[in-house]
Scaffold this active site. Structure first.
Site, PDB file in Angstrom:
ATOM      1  CB  THR A   1      -0.633   0.202   1.305  1.00 26.11           C
ATOM      2  OG1 THR A   1      -1.845  -1.155   1.132  1.00 26.11           O
ATOM      3  CG2 THR A   1      -2.123   1.184   1.015  1.00 26.11           C
TER       4      THR A   1
ATOM      5  CE  LYS B   1      -4.316  -1.348   0.778  1.00 24.72           C
ATOM      6  NZ  LYS B   1      -5.582  -2.411   1.459  1.00 24.72           N
TER       7      LYS B   1
END
Length: 291
Positions: free
Chosen positions: A84, A163
């Site tokens: 991420t 995300k």
């Protein structure tokens, strides 16, 4: 993720793994169809497809700085990046990877550690269709349960935009649950009754397991499930995206402040759910109820 690759990935040779701690890798690999690499160069040179998942932008950039410069080059290899990170970091990784003749797939994942263990992660993929087709066989039915495919969009950063945006929902959920449980306790309603409501309306969603982590005291633990530093990093990325896009994220701003308080209280062992303790203290309750 590694466990599921080895048990369900139908690999024709041992899975090669690398971790900063070789000792941890060797302990994990014992008795499994796994070869432990001693370096990034060792792992990449012997692999056709390279999955990576690390803590932040600086870490993955340093990994790629080494991986893309191995003797013999990386032409023809596929790099599938699951961390991420900021979309801009992903775009830069794609640029430098393609310059070597290798392919790049952005493939961040949604799912807590329990989902990873169960092979139930949700992947978001962006990149060339040809490259994605090479890594997808290791996603659904192996490491994950679903793929959200954004390969039609030429901007590889869109997977990370999704995300990061998705993680603001997780932040908001924890913030709302924490506020609700504190109000339930202070008003005399009781957290048990509030959790009955969560069960009735949101029992099939992440709201209930997160609620139970609050009511059982699992928001303070030796090994965080969603470490405060990672949650704070995601919040910073989200706020950065919002600013550059001309909008605001008020809930994320509040959650970010509470995460900073979690870090002050618990250090690196703080968890995203420790926001509950911060809100309890602000309401005159102990950070965690002693039982």
């Amino acid at each position: 993720m590694i466990h599921n690759l080895t048990t369900k990935g139908n690999l024709d040779s041992p899975l090669i793994i690398w971790n900063r701690s070789t000792q941890k890798s060797e302990a994990f690999a014992a008795g499994k169809n796994i070869t432990v690499a001693t370096s990034i160069e060792d792992a990449v040179s012997k692999s056709d497809i390279i999955f990576s998942c690390v803590s932040n932008d600086e870490a993955i950039t340093s990994v790629y700085d080494i991986a893309l410069k191995i003797p013999g080059g990386v032409k023809g290899k596929v790099f599938s990046e699951c961390s991420t990170i900021h979309p801009d970091t992903t775009r830069q990784l794609e640029k430098v990877t393609k310059a070597t003749g290798a392919d790049f797939v952005a493939s961040p994942v949604f799912g807590a550690p329990a989902a990873a263990a169960a092979g139930a992660l949700v992947f978001v993929t962006s990149g060339s269709k040809a490259a994605i087709e090479k890594v997808q066989p290791y996603m659904v039915g192996v490491m994950g349960r679903q793929v959200i495919d954004l390969s039609d969009d030429p901007d590889v950063g869109k997977a990370l935009t999704l995300k990061i945006t998705g993680n603001t929902i997780i932040l908001g959920m924890v913030e709302a649950l924490s506020e609700g449980h504190v109000l339930a306790e202070k008003s005399g309603l009781g957290t048990e009754n509030f959790e009955k409501f969560i069960t009735a309306l949101f029992g099939q969603s992440p709201y209930l397991p997160y609620s139970k982590r609050l009511t059982t005291g699992d928001y303070v633990r030796e090994q965080p499930l969603f470490a405060v530093d990672l949650a704070a990093k995601d919040a910073r990325h989200a706020l950065s995206l919002a600013k550059s896009s001309g909008t605001t994220l008020p809930v994320t701003e509040i959650a970010a402040k509470h995460l900073a308080s979690v870090k002050e209280e618990l250090g690196v062992n703080g968890d995203i759910t420790s926001i509950y303790g911060v809100l309890r203290e602000a309401a005159g309750l102990p950070f965690i109820e002693k039982k």
